[in-house]
Every structure is written in structure tokens, then in C-alpha cells.
Design a protein around this motif. Structure first.
Motif, PDB file in Angstrom:
ATOM      1  N   LEU A  26      43.815  45.998  40.629  1.00 15.24           N
ATOM      2  CA  LEU A  26      44.059  47.394  40.988  1.00 15.24           C
ATOM      3  C   LEU A  26      42.715  48.104  41.062  1.00 15.24           C
ATOM      4  N   THR A  27      42.407  48.693  42.209  1.00 21.80           N
ATOM      5  CA  THR A  27      41.139  49.410  42.376  1.00 21.80           C
ATOM      6  C   THR A  27      41.394  50.735  43.068  1.00 21.80           C
ATOM      7  N   GLN A  54      45.327  40.868  45.616  1.00 22.24           N
ATOM      8  CA  GLN A  54      45.772  39.649  44.957  1.00 22.24           C
ATOM      9  C   GLN A  54      44.629  38.896  44.289  1.00 22.24           C
ATOM     10  N   LYS A  55      43.380  39.215  44.676  1.00 20.75           N
ATOM     11  CA  LYS A  55      42.233  38.523  44.103  1.00 20.75           C
ATOM     12  C   LYS A  55      41.022  39.453  44.147  1.00 20.75           C
ATOM     13  N   TRP A  56      39.965  39.024  43.443  1.00 21.46           N
ATOM     14  CA  TRP A  56      38.722  39.805  43.431  1.00 21.46           C
ATOM     15  C   TRP A  56      37.546  38.847  43.359  1.00 21.46           C
ATOM     16  N   PRO A  57      36.550  39.058  44.202  1.00 21.21           N
ATOM     17  CA  PRO A  57      36.421  40.138  45.189  1.00 21.21           C
ATOM     18  C   PRO A  57      37.434  39.994  46.321  1.00 21.21           C
ATOM     19  N   ALA A  58      37.758  41.136  46.924  1.00 19.91           N
ATOM     20  CA  ALA A  58      38.760  41.157  47.987  1.00 19.91           C
ATOM     21  C   ALA A  58      38.131  41.218  49.372  1.00 19.91           C
ATOM     22  N   GLY A  59      36.797  41.244  49.423  1.00 19.51           N
ATOM     23  CA  GLY A  59      36.111  41.277  50.709  1.00 19.51           C
ATOM     24  C   GLY A  59      35.360  39.988  50.977  1.00 19.51           C
ATOM     25  N   SER A  60      34.948  39.817  52.227  1.00 21.87           N
ATOM     26  CA  SER A  60      34.151  38.649  52.626  1.00 21.87           C
ATOM     27  C   SER A  60      32.687  39.059  52.683  1.00 21.87           C
ATOM     28  N   TYR A  61      31.817  38.254  52.091  1.00 18.48           N
ATOM     29  CA  TYR A  61      30.410  38.642  51.988  1.00 18.48           C
ATOM     30  C   TYR A  61      29.697  38.551  53.331  1.00 18.48           C
ATOM     31  N   THR A  62      29.081  39.674  53.699  1.00 24.02           N
ATOM     32  CA  THR A  62      28.377  39.826  54.965  1.00 24.02           C
ATOM     33  C   THR A  62      27.000  40.404  54.684  1.00 24.02           C
ATOM     34  N   PRO A  63      25.917  39.795  55.202  1.00 29.15           N
ATOM     35  CA  PRO A  63      24.582  40.307  54.887  1.00 29.15           C
ATOM     36  C   PRO A  63      24.247  41.577  55.675  1.00 29.15           C
ATOM     37  N   LEU A  64      23.662  42.529  54.987  1.00 29.47           N
ATOM     38  CA  LEU A  64      23.061  43.704  55.605  1.00 29.47           C
ATOM     39  C   LEU A  64      21.567  43.571  55.336  1.00 29.47           C
ATOM     40  N   TYR A  65      20.809  43.248  56.394  1.00 24.69           N
ATOM     41  CA  TYR A  65      19.414  42.847  56.237  1.00 24.69           C
ATOM     42  C   TYR A  65      18.463  44.032  56.211  1.00 24.69           C
ATOM     43  N   ALA A 109      35.860  34.830  34.173  1.00 24.31           N
ATOM     44  CA  ALA A 109      35.949  33.685  33.272  1.00 24.31           C
ATOM     45  C   ALA A 109      37.384  33.212  33.070  1.00 24.31           C
ATOM     46  N   LEU A 110      38.338  34.163  33.050  1.00 22.22           N
ATOM     47  CA  LEU A 110      39.719  33.818  32.714  1.00 22.22           C
ATOM     48  C   LEU A 110      40.615  33.581  33.933  1.00 22.22           C
ATOM     49  N   GLU A 111      40.264  34.145  35.059  1.00 20.22           N
ATOM     50  CA  GLU A 111      41.143  34.078  36.228  1.00 20.22           C
ATOM     51  C   GLU A 111      41.483  32.645  36.659  1.00 20.22           C
ATOM     52  N   PRO A 112      40.550  31.682  36.539  1.00 28.11           N
ATOM     53  CA  PRO A 112      40.917  30.308  36.911  1.00 28.11           C
ATOM     54  C   PRO A 112      42.091  29.745  36.109  1.00 28.11           C
ATOM     55  N   GLN A 113      42.308  30.244  34.880  1.00 31.76           N
ATOM     56  CA  GLN A 113      43.459  29.798  34.084  1.00 31.76           C
ATOM     57  C   GLN A 113      44.771  30.402  34.585  1.00 31.76           C
ATOM     58  N   ASP A 114      44.680  31.499  35.310  1.00 24.73           N
ATOM     59  CA  ASP A 114      45.867  32.290  35.667  1.00 24.73           C
ATOM     60  C   ASP A 114      46.498  31.734  36.943  1.00 24.73           C
ATOM     61  N   THR A 115      47.105  30.582  36.823  1.00 26.51           N
ATOM     62  CA  THR A 115      47.632  29.898  38.008  1.00 26.51           C
ATOM     63  C   THR A 115      48.777  30.655  38.668  1.00 26.51           C
ATOM     64  N   ASN A 116      49.517  31.449  37.895  1.00 28.89           N
ATOM     65  CA  ASN A 116      50.617  32.229  38.468  1.00 28.89           C
ATOM     66  C   ASN A 116      50.233  33.670  38.770  1.00 28.89           C
ATOM     67  N   ASN A 117      48.935  34.002  38.557  1.00 27.77           N
ATOM     68  CA  ASN A 117      48.426  35.340  38.870  1.00 27.77           C
ATOM     69  C   ASN A 117      49.171  36.434  38.105  1.00 27.77           C
ATOM     70  N   ASP A 118      49.518  36.148  36.823  1.00 31.96           N
ATOM     71  CA  ASP A 118      50.278  37.132  36.059  1.00 31.96           C
ATOM     72  C   ASP A 118      49.830  37.256  34.607  1.00 31.96           C
ATOM     73  N   MET A 119      48.736  36.576  34.236  1.00 33.17           N
ATOM     74  CA  MET A 119      48.279  36.639  32.844  1.00 33.17           C
ATOM     75  C   MET A 119      47.068  37.555  32.657  1.00 33.17           C
ATOM     76  N   VAL A 120      46.220  37.643  33.658  1.00 30.70           N
ATOM     77  CA  VAL A 120      45.036  38.493  33.545  1.00 30.70           C
ATOM     78  C   VAL A 120      44.908  39.337  34.805  1.00 30.70           C
ATOM     79  N   SER A 121      44.692  40.623  34.627  1.00 31.05           N
ATOM     80  CA  SER A 121      44.525  41.525  35.767  1.00 31.05           C
ATOM     81  C   SER A 121      43.269  42.352  35.572  1.00 31.05           C
ATOM     82  N   LEU A 122      42.749  42.880  36.672  1.00 36.01           N
ATOM     83  CA  LEU A 122      41.515  43.668  36.664  1.00 36.01           C
ATOM     84  C   LEU A 122      41.780  45.031  37.278  1.00 36.01           C
ATOM     85  N   VAL A 123      41.280  46.068  36.610  1.00 34.48           N
ATOM     86  CA  VAL A 123      41.411  47.442  37.103  1.00 34.48           C
ATOM     87  C   VAL A 123      40.026  48.053  37.204  1.00 34.48           C
ATOM     88  N   ILE A 124      39.694  48.616  38.362  1.00 34.61           N
ATOM     89  CA  ILE A 124      38.440  49.340  38.554  1.00 34.61           C
ATOM     90  C   ILE A 124      38.794  50.743  39.039  1.00 34.61           C
TER      91      ILE A 124
END
Length: 648
Positions: free
Chosen positions: A401-402, A422-433, A332-347
Motif C-alpha cells: 500500500l503506497t 502486488q509487489k515492490w518495487p512496482a516499477g521497471s527500472y529505467t536509466p535517466l542519464y 528480507a521476508l517477502e521471499p518467504q511469503d509465498t501466498n502474499n499474505d504474511m508480510v505487507s509494506l505501507v509507504i
């Protein structure tokens, strides 16, 4: 003269010898007098005892901080002696601030505070704990997850205003501080850390919400995608009852059987007298994602405001209580973070709130060192330092950070342990059928289907029976070996061949399930599983282990929208779409990937009666019916789990 000297010496000797006797007699008389004074039937209780002794290496103050409506909130302020110009780190809790700040009655500061506080108070931080309004030492009325003032809260106070007033008092009255405040905490304390961001006090410079309660219907404590989490009754009882609270008095036996015997959520609540609790009545009255739930969703509240306080959102990959909130707020907040320094995610590789403890392992899984301590020292504290300290160091906070689980060391360029993105998700979506012969395929297979009978009288258990949803079993159930249900006739298990290269996923896997039912409603549970090799001499405990990487449920009646429950048309195919929890995991060569599909996960989630009832909460015994569930694959109805594969 000689005789006189002898006589004088004798008198002196007798006098000296008699002195102890005289003193002893005097002492005895004194004791007798004292005894005579205390032998009366006087009240032997004293008003108080200050267990913080002069030799303590810390200062501990208890104060009542006034709020704008005149109520006062109990607050404990702790700092090491000699602290000056110190940042304040605040936590607002429903779990007794007095006890949280007196873990042991010790004269050492590290002993009285939670483990996570040591690094902070030893570096000049001032630690503050506060009871939320209406609980323990604080005045006022308690409302579970008190909504923001407005349509759902007609008063002038909420957690945002209480935090503002608290910070205002602290910076004016704690003379040892530098006037800068951070806020942190996990679970409910994560929720209060987020609410502080609504119209924040100017002195609030940083927030670290951990596993926050954000949306109780979409994916945190009370519901997941419409399915009700039965264990919430215990929490409601423990949180909202002054006398006689605790867990629901259903005994210590198999909770699977206890919930099955009770029936629906409403019948269970009636049986144990829980309808006297306002919070239980509220939840039972709002089974769908209506305006009441949507109006409390913290991610929506924050998305409608400008983020002005740097925020580090933290969650555990196997958080069994609040896996939804932190990633939802980040999204919800990441679109506001134009400089990528206001909101971070840790898993991190943790269960719920494990970030604040020693975290070297989770169930059978072992990590490289204490991952909780690593995060707090190497990432959380530097984040707070750069925003809160006087003459602060430069900020160098990772945007994401994950912790890559499943891999120790490095393989094919993939490194286990902490990763920065630098962003999340960090992978490209690929179907496993899903494919024929219970296989999984990276390419779309030929069309087909598999079926099973779902019987509400025999729901699929979340754990091997007897089920106990507390203690260590509850903390680690998400990483439990799934072989205990593999092979059940009401569980479909689809598996790849043995992997010849690593598959690294970074994000929330997405489910696309094409299915139909002979009933008028149905639940669908999908599990993404890492299947370990049958031979594993390096770690025999994990030989053949089926590790749940992500497990999530979807209630079928909400296929047209979570605020639009509708019956399913028997035999009609529907496309059900939802997400599994966010993960950073590596499926290693020699392993297999498995996807399991089933229609119950009991007793964590209430049973779907599979006939149509307006509210599943109020289903009666006659409403529970068997249904045949059919899962389609391939062709125009290609069921798949979309994996966010890194490096693609």
C-alpha cells in the motif's frame, strides 16, 4: 388561655430564631477544633492521589510484570469500561509508558491516550504500554537497542524474551481479553515490535512495526551508507543519562557553525563530555560495517527465521530518521511469503512517525484529507481486526500500500492518493542519464565530465543557515526547497526539459555514479528533485519549487564493500552505487526532473576529510583538505539515476 398561647408562640419563635445562631456557633467551634488539629507542624505530603476518578469512562491499571530473570517491567493497561473479550494491543517503549498513557489527566479515554489509539479502544481493544528494561518504571539494565541474546548479548534476556514473558502474563491475568495480542509502535517501538517476532509467543497474532530502527549503520539512525549522522549524539544523551540528559549543551545558535567549530565526531564528543556515555564510545569504536553492526541488523536476524506472525511494515516516504528499516525487512521476508499474505509494506506521505498523528500535510505539501487517520481506520485496524478479534472478519490486507504523491486526482490513467500493488518495487527500472550542458537524458549521451571543488571548511548545508536540527525544521527538512543550494559552485544540478507526460515512479531509485577525486576519500550526495513550474497560480507557494523526492549519501571509502574501507586512488574513476529512499511519486507534465550531486550534507552528516584517515571519527584539523571531484557521464562511464517507472 389566649395569654398562654401567645407566650408559647413567643417561646417557639425565639427558639427557632436562635437555632441558626447555635448551629453557627457549633460550626465555628468545630472549625476551630479542626484548625487546632491541623495547625500543628505535621507533614502535609500524602502518599498518593488517584487521578482516575470513579466517573472515568475507562479502567487504567499499573502493574509490574515479572520477567524470566526476576526483573519486573512497569506496564500500563487501559480499556474502556465494560470491555470484554477484547484483543490486546501492546507497545513497548523507551519513552515513558506512564506519560504515553496519560496524555492528559482526563476522565475520557480518548483524552489520556495518543491520538492513534481512539479507533482501537472505542472498538473494544485493550491498550497496553510498557517501559523497556532499565528505563523509567522498569527494573534491570538499559542497553540501547539491546541485541538478541547470543554473541553480542551474553545474558539470557533481550527484547524478544521480554515481549514473550509480557504477553504470557497479559493473557493469563487480563481477564477482559480474548487471549490474542498484537504489537505496534514507531521508531524504537517499531524495533521492539520487530524483535517480538523472534521466537514469538503463541498468543502474538499480528505486528505493525512503524518506521522501525533496523540497521543503525546501513540506513537508520546512526549512519547512512557509512556516513555518520551527527545529530545522534543528542539522542544518545537524552536516552542514556539519568540526570543532566537532554540535548548536547551547544547553545541555540547555528548548529552548522557549532559542529564545524568542534571538528570531527571524536573532537565534538570530547568537547561536550560525551565519551562518558558507553553508547557513544561503542559507535565511535565501530565506524565501519563490522560484525558488531551486522550482528544487530534486525532484517538479517528475521531473514534467518521462519515468519509465523502476520506483519504490516510501515514507513513514511520522507522519514528523516528511519527510512531504511521497513523496506529492508520487507525485502528480507517477502521471499518467504509465498501466498502474499504474511508480510505487507505501507509507504505513506509522511515524516518520521507522522502515521500516528493527523497527517493532512507535510511542509508545503497538502494531501487529500488526513492520510494518517485514513490509513489507521481503513487499513491498519482491519489488518489487526482480522487477526485479533473473536469471530474476526476476513482478511483483505493489500500486499503493498503506497500513496502517490505529486498528483491530486487522476491524469493519464494515474491516480493520486492510496494505491494497492502486488509487489515492490512496482516499477521497471529505467536509466535517466546525466548529460552534457547539465542536462538529463533518457538515452545514453556522448561522453563527458563535470567537476567541482569540495572544501570541508565550507560544507554544503542541509538547510539554509542558521541550521537547527530540531522542531519543525527537522521534521520537514527532506521536503525543503532545494533552490537554496542550486547554483553553488560545489553542487552540480542536472535537469530534464519540461515533461510532456507524467513520470510515475514506484520503488527505490538507484544511483550509478561514475566519479573520481583528487583526494583519497570522498562523500557523494545525490538528490532526485521534482522541479515545479515557475508559474503556479493554483499554488503560488510551490511556484518554481525544487522538491526533494529522494536524498541519500554514500561514503567513498566503502566502494569495495561496507566492511572493507580503503583509500581511493587520486584521479582513478570509480563506480559508486547505492539507493535512494522508497517512493511513490508522480512527476507531472509541465514539471522538470532534476538530479543534484554534491560531496557534503552538513551538519546532518560528519565531514569527509578527503585525505585518508583510518577512522573519519578521529580526523584532526590537518586532515581536512580540498579536493576536486569529477563526475563522468555518457560512454563507458554513464552516470545515471535508475527510476522504477510504473507502466513501463
Amino acid at each position: 388561655m389566649t395569654r398562654n398561647l401567645r407566650a408559647r408562640s413567643l417561646r417557639i419563635a425565639v427558639s427557632v430564631a436562635a437555632a441558626p445562631l447555635a448551629l453557627a456557633a457549633a460550626s465555628q467551634l468545630s472549625a476551630q477544633d479542626s484548625a487546632a488539629k491541623t495547625d500543628t507542624m505535621m507533614n502535609e505530603q500524602v502518599a498518593s492521589y488517584d487521578w482516575v476518578r470513579p466517573q472515568a469512562d475507562y479502567i487504567r491499571r499499573e502493574v509490574m510484570i515479572p520477567m524470566r530473570d526476576g526483573k519486573k517491567l512497569f506496564t500500563v493497561i487501559v480499556m474502556r469500561k465494560g470491555t470484554h473479550d477484547g484483543p490486546i494491543l501492546l507497545s513497548r517503549t523507551p519513552y515513558n509508558a506512564g506519560k504515553m498513557s496519560s496524555r492528559n489527566r482526563s476522565q475520557k479515554i480518548e483524552e489520556i491516550l495518543p491520538v492513534m489509539d481512539a479507533d482501537f479502544v472505542n472498538d473494544g481493544y485493550i491498550r497496553v504500554y510498557q517501559d523497556v528494561r532499565g528505563l523509567d518504571g522498569s527494573e534491570g539494565d538499559y542497553v540501547m537497542n539491546r541485541p538478541l541474546r547470543g554473541a553480542l548479548n551474553p545474558t539470557k534476556v533481550d527484547h524478544a524474551t521480554d515481549t514473550y514473558d509480557t504477553i504470557d502474563w497479559l493473557v493469563k491475568n487480563v481477564k477482559e481479553s480474548n487471549g490474542k495480542v498484537g504489537i505496534t509502535g514507531s521508531s524504537y517501538l517499531g524495533f521492539t515490535s520487530l524483535m517480538a517476532l523472534v521466537d514469538p509467543h503463541p498468543a502474538l497474532k499480528a505486528s505493525v512495526p512503524q518506521s522501525p530502527m533496523v540497521d543503525g549503520w546501513m540506513g537508520d539512525d546512526w549512519f547512512h551508507n557509512g556516513a555518520f549522522r551527527m545529530f545522534g549524539f543528542d539522542y544518545d544523551l537524552s536516552q542514556t543519562v539519568k540526570k543532566g540528559g537532554g540535548s548536547v549543551p551547544k547553545g541555540t545558535g547555528d548548529e552548522y557553525q557549532a559542529y564545524l567549530d568542534a571538528g570531527s565526531a571524536m573532537q565534538y564528543a570530547k568537547a561536550y563530555g560525551l565519551l562518558d556515555l558507553p553508547v557513544v564510545r561503542k559507535v565511535l569504536e565501530h565506524p565501519s560495517y563490522d560484525a558488531w553492526w551486522q550482528g544487530q541488523a534486525v532484517d538479517k536476524l528475521l531473514a534467518a527465521r521462519k515468519l509465523t506472525v502476520p506483519t504490516m511494515l510501515v514507513v513514511g516516504q520522507w522519514d528523516q530518521e528511519d527510512s531504511y528499516g521497513a523496506p529492508a525487512v520487507y525485502k528480507a521476508l517477502e521471499p518467504q511469503d509465498t501466498n502474499n499474505d504474511m508480510v505487507s509494506l505501507v509507504i505513506g506521505p509522511w515524516r518520521h512517525s507522522q502515521v500516528n498523528y493527523e497527517a493532512r500535510e507535510l511542509g508545503p505539501l497538502k494531501w487529500e484529507g488526513d492520510t494518517g487517520g485514513q490509513f489507521r481506520r481503513n487499513y491498519m485496524k482491519p489488518f489487526l481486526d482480522c487477526h485479533l478479534k473473536t469471530n474476526a472478519p476476513k482478511c483483505d490486507t493489500p500486499p503493498v500500500l503506497t500513496y502517490a504523491t505529486g498528483l491530486v486526482g487522476t491524469m493519464d490513467g494515474i491516480k493520486g492518493g492510496w494505491e494497492v500493488s502486488q509487489k515492490w518495487p512496482a516499477g521497471s527500472y529505467t536509466p535517466l542519464y546525466l548529460a552534457g550542458n547539465y542536462g538529463l537524458s533518457w538515452s545514453k549521451p556522448a561522453a563527458g565530465s563535470d567537476s567541482y571543488v569540495s572544501d570541508p571548511a565550507k560544507p554544503v548545508p542541509m538547510l539554509p543557515r542558521p541550521v537547527h536540527m530540531q522542531g519543525e525544521e527537522w521534521k520537514t527538512w527532506l521536503v525543503h526547497d532545494q533552490r537554496f543550494v542550486d547554483g553553488r559552485p560545489d553542487v552540480l544540478s542536472y535537469t530534464t526539459g519540461v515533461l510532456d507526460k507524467p513520470v510515475h515512479i514506484m520503488g527505490a531509485p538507484k544511483v550509478e555514479l561514475h566519479a573520481s577525486t583528487t583526494g583519497q576519500d570522498s562523500d557523494y550526495v545525490v538528490k532526485l528533485i521534482d522541479v515545479y513550474p515557475q508559474e503556479n497560480s493554483a499554488n503560488p507557494e510551490l511556484a518554481g519549487y525544487e522538491l526533494g523526492v529522494g536524498i541519500e549519501i554514500f561514503r567513498g571509502r566503502y566502494v569495495h564493500g561496507f566492511d572493507k574501507p580503503q583509500p581511493l586512488e587520486p584521479g582513478k574513476g570509480y563506480t559508486f552505487q547505492w539507493s535512494l529512499p522508497n517512493v511513490d511519486h508522480v512527476f507531472l507534465p509541465g514539471h522538470k526532473i532534476m538530479v543534484q550531486v554534491q560531496s557534503s550534507l552538513f551538519p546532518l552528516y560528519d565531514r569527509n576529510p578527503q585525505s585518508w584517515v583510518p577512522s573519519i571519527m578521529e580526523a584532526m584539523p590537518k586532515d581536512y583538505v580540498k579536493a576536486t571531484e569529477t563526475v563522468q557521464y555518457g560512454g563507458d562511464a554513464a552516470s545515471a539515476v535508475w527510476l522504477p517507472i510504473a507502466g513501463n
